[in-house]
Write a protein that holds these residues in place. Sequence first.
Motif, PDB file in Angstrom:
ATOM      1  N   ARG A 136      35.920  93.419  49.173  1.00  0.00           N
ATOM      2  CA  ARG A 136      36.727  92.214  49.306  1.00  0.00           C
ATOM      3  C   ARG A 136      36.734  91.449  47.981  1.00  0.00           C
ATOM      4  N   ARG A 137      37.668  90.519  47.857  1.00  0.00           N
ATOM      5  CA  ARG A 137      37.734  89.747  46.620  1.00  0.00           C
ATOM      6  C   ARG A 137      36.436  88.981  46.386  1.00  0.00           C
ATOM      7  N   PRO A 173      45.811  95.729  52.622  1.00  0.00           N
ATOM      8  CA  PRO A 173      44.948  96.657  51.900  1.00  0.00           C
ATOM      9  C   PRO A 173      45.654  97.969  51.563  1.00  0.00           C
ATOM     10  N   THR A 210      45.181  95.207  46.945  1.00  0.00           N
ATOM     11  CA  THR A 210      46.206  95.014  47.962  1.00  0.00           C
ATOM     12  C   THR A 210      47.540  95.575  47.489  1.00  0.00           C
ATOM     13  N   ARG A 251      38.734  84.362  49.834  1.00  0.00           N
ATOM     14  CA  ARG A 251      38.285  85.560  49.132  1.00  0.00           C
ATOM     15  C   ARG A 251      37.512  86.504  50.052  1.00  0.00           C
ATOM     16  N   ASP A 252      36.866  85.949  51.057  1.00  0.00           N
ATOM     17  CA  ASP A 252      36.039  86.771  51.934  1.00  0.00           C
ATOM     18  C   ASP A 252      36.871  87.637  52.869  1.00  0.00           C
ATOM     19  N   ALA A 253      38.102  87.256  53.147  1.00  0.00           N
ATOM     20  CA  ALA A 253      38.956  88.016  54.063  1.00  0.00           C
ATOM     21  C   ALA A 253      40.023  88.828  53.336  1.00  0.00           C
ATOM     22  N   THR A 254      40.043  88.765  51.994  1.00  0.00           N
ATOM     23  CA  THR A 254      41.088  89.421  51.212  1.00  0.00           C
ATOM     24  C   THR A 254      40.573  90.717  50.594  1.00  0.00           C
ATOM     25  N   PRO A 255      41.244  91.853  50.827  1.00  0.00           N
ATOM     26  CA  PRO A 255      40.832  93.100  50.179  1.00  0.00           C
ATOM     27  C   PRO A 255      40.866  92.951  48.662  1.00  0.00           C
ATOM     28  N   ARG A 288      34.526  94.249  57.233  1.00  0.00           N
ATOM     29  CA  ARG A 288      33.578  93.663  56.292  1.00  0.00           C
ATOM     30  C   ARG A 288      32.812  94.706  55.486  1.00  0.00           C
ATOM     31  N   ARG A 292      34.277  96.847  53.711  1.00  0.00           N
ATOM     32  CA  ARG A 292      35.167  97.219  52.614  1.00  0.00           C
ATOM     33  C   ARG A 292      35.039  96.229  51.452  1.00  0.00           C
TER      34      ARG A 292
END
Length: 244
Positions: free
Chosen positions: A36-37, A129, A122, A115-119, A32, A34
């Motif tokens: 994220r989208r 990631p 990518t 979106r919260d879990a996606t770098p 978290r 990093r």
Amino acid sequence: AVLMFRAMLCVCFQAGFRKSEVAIPDDAVFGRDRLRRSALRWYINGTFHPALPPELRRQLSRGAAAVLPPPPSKNDPFGVIFGGIPIYLPFDPSLPFSAARHLADLELRFPCSNRDATPLFTTDGRFAPFRHAQADSRLRALLVRELPAAEVGKYSMHSFRNGLACALLEAGASRAQIHSLCRWAPNIPSDALYARPNPEACVSWISRAAAVAVTSVTSANLPRIDNDDAALVLSRLSDSALGG
């Protein structure tokens, strides 16, 4: 993957990011802390938006911006200094390296449900990631393709951060403005923590920086005139002391 890497490089230049802020170490787990989208916001017609659906994409024009929070970095590992000061990346459809333009393409080409879990950046459609080695190897491949062999070793992922500082200086920014926009933290005065610039001011300076040509070099990349090893050591030390 090409679109993602292009967007990442443009963001590195216009936001002054380090490699560690857009990619993770080879053996690290994406967390978290990093980018994220969900961190990506859009500033359009004076309003902030949490995403960019197609109908909103059509409203993008000059004056709009992609907005990112500064991620934790080596000089602000907990985000207590710069974490509350957003980074504004101006949208310019005519500029090949407009970070907002490429981020908008990224939003439309690679939509994600979480979106919260996606770098933010990518390497493939499975949203893996970017890692340090991948970023380095892809940049080197690009440099080898575009530059003479003797020039390739002069550049790295950190060159984008240096390039922004040089471009801002050439565009007329003061040292204090460069210090703020590039997020340098040593001996930072308290007013820099609370005196946040308006979005329009940030957009203006990054746009002006994008319009200049940077020709300055570090002393380490200057041609050797003689064989004075002591002078070479001093030049490297000076570059190290000035680095951010």
